[in-house]
Design an enzyme around this catalytic site. Structure first.
Site, PDB file in Angstrom:
ATOM      1  N   ASP A  76       0.812  -1.252  -0.060  1.00 20.90           N
ATOM      2  CA  ASP A  76      -0.036  -0.137  -0.061  1.00 20.90           C
ATOM      3  C   ASP A  76       0.899   1.264  -0.024  1.00 20.90           C
ATOM      4  OD1 ASP A  76      -2.390  -1.654   0.042  1.00 20.90           O
ATOM      5  OD2 ASP A  76      -2.113  -1.717   2.537  1.00 20.90           O
ATOM      6  N   HIS A  96      -6.755 -19.470   0.103  1.00 19.38           N
ATOM      7  CA  HIS A  96      -6.301 -18.588   0.907  1.00 19.38           C
ATOM      8  C   HIS A  96      -7.131 -17.470   1.738  1.00 19.38           C
ATOM      9  CE1 HIS A  96      -2.674 -15.961   2.622  1.00 19.38           C
ATOM     10  NE2 HIS A  96      -3.551 -14.856   2.090  1.00 19.38           N
TER      11      HIS A  96
END
Length: 282
Positions: A97, A254
């Site tokens: 990010d 996942h």
């Protein structure tokens, strides 16, 4: 089938203690690994490392997330060495990010560069996972351009791909088909986000560019003030999504757990994943 669960680093002593309880509950499904996220520009570096060490100390295979951000190759190498000494054998390598204040500019480093740095530093000592976007990365100029970036990460040395979450199995199957046609041959594991809270789901999806099908939005919106009903509906929807993905040949799942165990546990039980019937580790 490869199973893995993702956590974020807790910010409080209570959260740290609670996460070990969550991990213990999920560990009965014998996951290949737990992963631990890494904040913008390394903002949770210490928290990530602390969480990784705690999980490793309880005998749980753990894969830290790592992004390059403004760190030098030397700083990355030192962190990799620390993880190797602790017993880490897998890293999730991400662009990461943006740190606050960076505006619309792209980060100077990316996951391809990070994979190259890690491979140059430690060879094949680590399994490297990278991110993929079945519904196209929100900043990509085109689907083809997005796949080009993904192939460069794989060509740099990535061993596997974990995808952003989505709610239509065709998104995954189309992505896999296009990736294979582009010469990407590593396993692609779908990312799964359980549905437990309407407001959080909408906020997260908007932030990461995940598509929210209108039918799903409307159903969840109708349950927004009835959390138990929303939770049951969400478990039903995500269980069916996982069943379709596995039936279509997905090599594993996942789960983005948000440091919670309840909905993820129910989904795994619905899928017939139980202690003693563990997915294969890879």
């Amino acid at each position: 089938m490869r199973l893995s669960f993702e956590f974020f680093p807790p910010r409080t002593p209570k959260g740290r203690a609670g996460l070990l309880g969550v991990a213990d509950r999920l560990n009965r499904f014998r996951p290949a690994f737990f992963s631990v996220t890494y904040g913008a520009d390394g903002s949770t570096r210490e928290g990530t490392a602390d969480t990784v060490h705690r999980l490793l100390g309880h005998g749980m295979a753990t894969a830290p997330h790592l992004s390059m951000g403004s760190d030098s190759a030397e700083r990355i190498g030192a962190l990799v060495d620390e993880y190797l000494r602790a017993g880490v054998r897998r890293i999730v390598a991400l662009r990461g990010d943006r740190p606050s204040g960076i505006g619309g500019a792209r980060l100077p480093s990316n996951a391809e560069a990070l994979v190259r740095v890690i491979r140059s530093h430690c060879g094949d000592a680590l399994q490297l996972e990278v991110a993929g976007y079945p519904e196209v990365h929100p900043e990509a100029e085109s689907p083809a351009g997005d796949l080009e970036f993904l192939k460069r990460k794989v060509d740099a040395g990535a061993d596997g791909i974990i995808t952003q979450y989505f709610y239509h199995p065709y998104a995954f199957f189309d992505f896999r088909r296009r990736a294979e046609a582009a010469g990407i041959g590593v396993p692609i594991v779908p990312g799964i986000m359980p549905l437990t809270n309407f407001t959080r789901f909408v906020r997260f999806s908007k932030g990461c560019g995940a598509d929210v099908p209108r039918w799903l939005y409307k159903r969840l919106e109708a349950y927004r003030d009835d959390e138990p009903a929303l939770r049951e509906f969400g478990i039903e929807v995500v269980t069916k999504l996982c069943q379709d993905l596995l039936a279509g040949g997905a090599p594993g799942l996942h789960f983005y757990t948000l440091n919670r165990w309840g909905a993820t546990t129910r989904i795994c039980e619905n899928l017939g994943i139980a202690a003693g019937r563990a997915p294969a580790h890879s």
